[in-house]
Write an enzyme that holds these catalytic residues in place. Structure first.
Site, PDB file in Angstrom:
ATOM      1  N   TRP A 146      -3.348  -5.367 -13.627  1.00  0.00           N
ATOM      2  CA  TRP A 146      -3.281  -5.748 -14.904  1.00  0.00           C
ATOM      3  C   TRP A 146      -3.658  -4.520 -16.019  1.00  0.00           C
ATOM      4  CZ3 TRP A 146      -8.151  -3.897 -16.449  1.00  0.00           C
ATOM      5  CH2 TRP A 146      -8.942  -3.905 -15.390  1.00  0.00           C
ATOM      6  N   LYS A 159       5.393  -9.621  -8.973  1.00  0.00           N
ATOM      7  CA  LYS A 159       4.177 -10.742  -9.146  1.00  0.00           C
ATOM      8  C   LYS A 159       3.362  -9.884  -9.721  1.00  0.00           C
ATOM      9  CE  LYS A 159       0.973 -13.528  -8.612  1.00  0.00           C
ATOM     10  NZ  LYS A 159      -0.096 -12.903  -9.426  1.00  0.00           N
ATOM     11  N   GLU A 188      -1.550   1.127  -3.192  1.00  0.00           N
ATOM     12  CA  GLU A 188      -2.542   2.116  -3.838  1.00  0.00           C
ATOM     13  C   GLU A 188      -3.775   1.243  -4.291  1.00  0.00           C
ATOM     14  OE1 GLU A 188      -4.263   3.272  -6.542  1.00  0.00           O
ATOM     15  OE2 GLU A 188      -2.785   3.570  -8.253  1.00  0.00           O
ATOM     16  N   LEU A 189      -4.766   1.530  -3.687  1.00  0.00           N
ATOM     17  CA  LEU A 189      -5.830   0.590  -3.630  1.00  0.00           C
ATOM     18  C   LEU A 189      -7.043   1.502  -4.617  1.00  0.00           C
ATOM     19  CD1 LEU A 189      -5.965  -0.318   0.055  1.00  0.00           C
ATOM     20  CD2 LEU A 189      -4.882  -1.325  -1.755  1.00  0.00           C
ATOM     21  N   CYS A 241      -8.019   3.628 -11.819  1.00  0.00           N
ATOM     22  CA  CYS A 241      -8.200   3.906 -10.436  1.00  0.00           C
ATOM     23  C   CYS A 241      -8.567   5.498 -10.197  1.00  0.00           C
ATOM     24  CB  CYS A 241      -7.044   3.677  -9.455  1.00  0.00           C
ATOM     25  SG  CYS A 241      -6.921   1.862  -9.101  1.00  0.00           S
TER      26      CYS A 241
END
Length: 456
Positions: free
Chosen positions: A126, A150, A223-224, A257
């Site tokens: 988001w 999604k 991509e964490l 991030c």
């Protein structure tokens, strides 16, 4: 049903129904049957049309982002502008990406070309509702893939707007948005029609996505999280570094991030740096996100605000000292004021966990080696920003830090011309640049014999 909420006041915005099983099956069929455009000029024109639509609808799209996740309106405009720039960039780069490369295998002829894998499932977050989709999926679409999006529930209106833009520029089927509860995502990953999965989000969910896709032998790009170090060496331009640290840490209300979450400063300049940061923090406008000139608005959700408060309290209990802000904001909504703390060591909560919000943490160190050790004392490895004047000292840090990207005398930021991605717990694979197009491509070699023959 999904109900989106304005994080500035906690009031509902809109309600959206989940995609039914029949609708999902139809959208999968449409995505799988959408024709791949092999003509480079046609595909480039579609990307330019998408860029034009983004610019034409800039005001409305930015207002939607601000309403759904609280991004200050000026930053929301900048997000849409960046998306349009990326679309133009890939339109320009298509000949380089898609023209088959000849390889000398005389007496035969050979070429290597990028072919699409098929339908990709993009599970997106988001915090940058348009940019995350564009940066992840435009390179994949350039190769000829189609996408099921999604998106995060909280930006369901933005998800629908993204699909409308792609429908207008590419025609139906190239990118289709689906609204699904968590228990329906796993079976969708399993579906034979899905060829690969792109995920941006938390480590915990990313591991589950990778496990599910791995069982089905499907390609993933993850991509964490990130807890990016911002290293200030003793010879840095302190006012410039401090201004950059504030911008990097508090842009998008700290919900990025690649924000400067762990600020590591050589001790000889630590006090001057903190003083300069405080001046910059004093100048930030903290208020309603729809007002022009606002720098920091509410966080995206109340539960995220509460988690950040927990991290702040635990870090203070571990011996950290409050330098700026920190008071609770009792307004309705997800408000958390810009806050800066000095931490006692790299083992505290604010350095070991990802802090996703307007909380900066600074740590003094005694040497370049100590700075590198502190920078690497994390499970994450997304990006790193280094500030100084001596090329040898800067190079020493850049060579030893574990990060997917290193930025010298500038803040960490994504750019469509360069690959983006991490190492360690920050994920694997790359987005953007030429590498972003290769990630979800069948890199196909075609070798043709001068005269038919067999080999053993």
């Amino acid at each position: 049903m999904i109900t989106t909420v304005d994080p500035a006041n906690g009031k509902p915005l809109a309600t959206y129904p989940f995609t039914t099983e029949d609708e999902l099956a139809a959208r999968l069929r449409d995505a799988a049957s959408t024709s791949r455009v092999d003509d480079i000029d046609t595909r480039a024109a579609q990307f330019r049309q998408l860029a034009d639509l983004l610019r034409a609808q800039r005001q409305d799209l930015a207002a939607l982002v601000t309403a759904e996740m609280g991004k200050p309106i000026g930053q929301a405009h900048a997000e849409i502008d960046k998306c349009a720039f990326a679309c133009d960039h890939y339109a320009d780069r298509l000949p380089d990406l898609l023209t088959p490369q000849r390889v000398d295998v005389a007496p035969d002829t050979a070429l290597v070309r990028l072919r699409p894998l098929g339908v990709l499932l993009a599970i997106m977050p988001w915090n940058y509702p348009f940019w995350q989709v564009i940066r992840s999926m435009v390179p994949a679409i350039a190769v000829g893939n189609t996408v099921l999006l999604k998106h995060a529930d909280t930006v369901s209106g933005s998800a629908r707007a993204v699909q409308r833009l792609f429908d207008a520029a590419f025609g139906p089927g190239t990118l289709t948005s689906v609204l699904l509860p968590p228990d329906r995502i796993g079976p969708l990953i399993d579906d034979p029609a899905v060829a690969g999965v792109a995920f941006t989000g938390s480590n915990r969910v990313g591991a589950l996505v990778a496990e599910r896709a791995g069982r089905a032998v499907k390609k993933t790009v993850l991509e964490l999280g990130g807890s990016d170090p911002f290293v200030v060496l003793a010879d840095a331009d302190i006012p410039a570094a401090a201004a950059a640290a504030v911008r990097s840490r508090f842009l998008n209300t700290g919900q990025s991030c690649i924000a400067a979450k762990r600020i590591i400063v050589e001790r000889t300049v630590f006090d001057d740096f903190v003083d300069a940061m405080t001046v910059e923090l004093d100048g930030l406008v903290y208020g309603e996100p729809a007002e022009p000139g606002t720098d920091i608005g509410p966080m995206a959700r109340i539960d995220l605000r509460d988690e950040l408060r927990r991290q702040l309290d635990r870090t203070l209990a571990d011996g950290a000292r409050l330098l700026f802000g920190g008071a609770a904001d009792e307004r309705p909504g997800a408000w958390f004021p810009p806050t800066l703390i000095r931490v006692p060591d790299p083992n505290c909560v604010a350095f070991q966990e990802e802090t996703f919000g307007p909380l900066g943490a600074v740590l003094p160190v005694d040497s370049v080696d100590a700075a590198v050790a502190a920078a690497n004392a994390s499970v994450y490895g997304l990006s790193c920003s280094i500030w100084g004047r001596d090329p040898e000292r800067l190079g020493s840090v850049a060579d030893r830090v574990a990060a997917g990207s290193v930025f010298v005398n500038r803040i960490s930021e994504s750019d469509p011309r360069l690959p983006v991605g991490g190492v360690k717990a920050s994920g694997h694979g790359r987005e953007l640049g030429a590498y972003g197009a290769v990630e979800f491509a069948n890199i196909q070699a075609v070798r043709t014999a001068e005269t038919p023959r067999s080999t053993r």
